[in-house]
Design a protein around this motif. Sequence first.
Motif, PDB file in Angstrom:
ATOM      1  N   GLY A  11      61.528  77.558  81.016  1.00  0.00           N
ATOM      2  CA  GLY A  11      60.188  77.037  81.256  1.00  0.00           C
ATOM      3  C   GLY A  11      59.703  76.235  80.062  1.00  0.00           C
ATOM      4  O   GLY A  11      60.495  75.783  79.223  1.00  0.00           O
ATOM      5  N   TYR A  12      58.393  76.091  79.948  1.00  0.00           N
ATOM      6  CA  TYR A  12      57.837  75.234  78.912  1.00  0.00           C
ATOM      7  C   TYR A  12      58.220  75.682  77.502  1.00  0.00           C
ATOM      8  O   TYR A  12      58.608  74.871  76.659  1.00  0.00           O
ATOM      9  CB  TYR A  12      56.307  75.188  79.051  1.00  0.00           C
ATOM     10  N   GLY A  13      58.098  76.985  77.223  1.00  0.00           N
ATOM     11  CA  GLY A  13      58.450  77.464  75.897  1.00  0.00           C
ATOM     12  C   GLY A  13      59.936  77.418  75.641  1.00  0.00           C
ATOM     13  O   GLY A  13      60.398  77.004  74.569  1.00  0.00           O
ATOM     14  N   ALA A 270      60.000  85.987  70.743  1.00  0.00           N
ATOM     15  CA  ALA A 270      59.447  85.823  72.086  1.00  0.00           C
ATOM     16  C   ALA A 270      58.362  84.758  72.065  1.00  0.00           C
ATOM     17  O   ALA A 270      57.651  84.592  71.067  1.00  0.00           O
ATOM     18  CB  ALA A 270      58.872  87.137  72.615  1.00  0.00           C
ATOM     19  N   VAL A 271      58.243  84.030  73.176  1.00  0.00           N
ATOM     20  CA  VAL A 271      57.239  82.972  73.291  1.00  0.00           C
ATOM     21  C   VAL A 271      56.598  83.017  74.672  1.00  0.00           C
ATOM     22  O   VAL A 271      57.188  83.492  75.643  1.00  0.00           O
ATOM     23  CB  VAL A 271      57.852  81.570  73.062  1.00  0.00           C
ATOM     24  N   GLY A 272      55.378  82.518  74.746  1.00  0.00           N
ATOM     25  CA  GLY A 272      54.752  82.291  76.033  1.00  0.00           C
ATOM     26  C   GLY A 272      54.099  83.505  76.655  1.00  0.00           C
ATOM     27  O   GLY A 272      53.652  84.436  75.976  1.00  0.00           O
ATOM     28  N   LYS A 288      53.374  75.789  71.742  1.00  0.00           N
ATOM     29  CA  LYS A 288      53.002  76.026  70.347  1.00  0.00           C
ATOM     30  C   LYS A 288      53.774  77.223  69.786  1.00  0.00           C
ATOM     31  O   LYS A 288      54.246  77.187  68.640  1.00  0.00           O
ATOM     32  CB  LYS A 288      51.497  76.266  70.228  1.00  0.00           C
ATOM     33  N   HIS A 289      53.909  78.282  70.598  1.00  0.00           N
ATOM     34  CA  HIS A 289      54.748  79.411  70.181  1.00  0.00           C
ATOM     35  C   HIS A 289      56.156  78.917  69.877  1.00  0.00           C
ATOM     36  O   HIS A 289      56.776  79.305  68.877  1.00  0.00           O
ATOM     37  CB  HIS A 289      54.852  80.446  71.307  1.00  0.00           C
ATOM     38  N   ALA A 290      56.675  78.097  70.792  1.00  0.00           N
ATOM     39  CA  ALA A 290      58.058  77.631  70.671  1.00  0.00           C
ATOM     40  C   ALA A 290      58.282  76.843  69.387  1.00  0.00           C
ATOM     41  O   ALA A 290      59.339  76.966  68.746  1.00  0.00           O
ATOM     42  CB  ALA A 290      58.414  76.774  71.888  1.00  0.00           C
TER      43      ALA A 290
END
Length: 361
Positions: A11-13, A270-272, A288-290
């Motif tokens: 997905g996005y992250g 972990a992200v998202g 942003k996490h990624a």
Amino acid sequence: MTATVAVIGGGYGGVTVAKALDDVADVILIEPRDAFVHTMAALRGVTDRSWTDQLFIPYDTLLTHGRVRRDRAAEVTASAVGLASGDTVEADYIVLATGSNAPYPANIGTFDSRSGAAKLNATRAELERASRVLLLGAGPVGLEFAGEIKAAWPDKAVTVVEPRSRLLANGAFPEQFHTELHAQLDQLGIELLLGTSLRELPSSIPGVAGEFTVTTDSGADLTADVWFACYGATVNSGFLGEDLSGALRADRRIAVTPELRVQGQETVFAVGDITAVPELKMARLAQKHAEVVAANIRTLVEGGSELTAYVTEDADSIVLPLGPRGGVSYVPGLGVLGAAGTADIKGTFFLDSYRELFNQK
């Protein structure tokens, strides 16, 4: 030797992490779908055929050096990913980016892009047959979907039922935002029933046209031709092995350190949506996490030790389209934006930027 990074979830992250580390590590992106689904625009893809096929971007152009493994993570430990196929991927670093599931059509729910597009086209046909639409849940998904339906078919009656007495109560948005939101919903002719719910769900299948009548808790009867659930997202964290499960909270989200390491782990991040970071769950924040996780893994791979902490934003923000030319936003520093400003920000759902991420024109 080159470090191996397994990214679970495309997905996005996940795609942001994978792309950012492609030049410094052996990246393996584990994802069961055949294409990235631009879910940010999924509701537009239901009502506007020209958007349907644009939602799906093949993974095969994302990475130059790494690879995409079309499979599903069945069990993840601190050093390996057990796949549904029975294979195991060992890794020096693991990134959990599996996100969450929401009811269709916010989440298209297919692993194959062709069947996903066919599903959206079928739903559009069902909506075209219906004259009265019932949406359950007035969160961002329910409101955005209501706006898309009214923009495509202004004559259809759209009713949104929400148990809470205030719209978007999860976010801390100024009163001006709520005033503008209600004004646009009124102008579109969207009926809001706040502070109530249904005694029983409709007997018909969601998204399939067929007249039905339901009753609210207050005793009012509602008759409609098609309905959709716009609430009830669930976190995809059921794959954690025993050595990682200590970080799992009661709400199924994963506790992380300021550096977005899984709590108790040195090489698992972990992200998202799956993280327990106290903020609204949005694609923009997953990315942003990624960026933080990619920077930290790069530092570790290159022998460094000073990691970057993720900093949550001081205030909630939201960009909420209500059809191609409508919507309301709140962006700290800019304030409340109406229809024109919202359309300027999210009218194209940043599609060109995501195509660029995937090395496509």
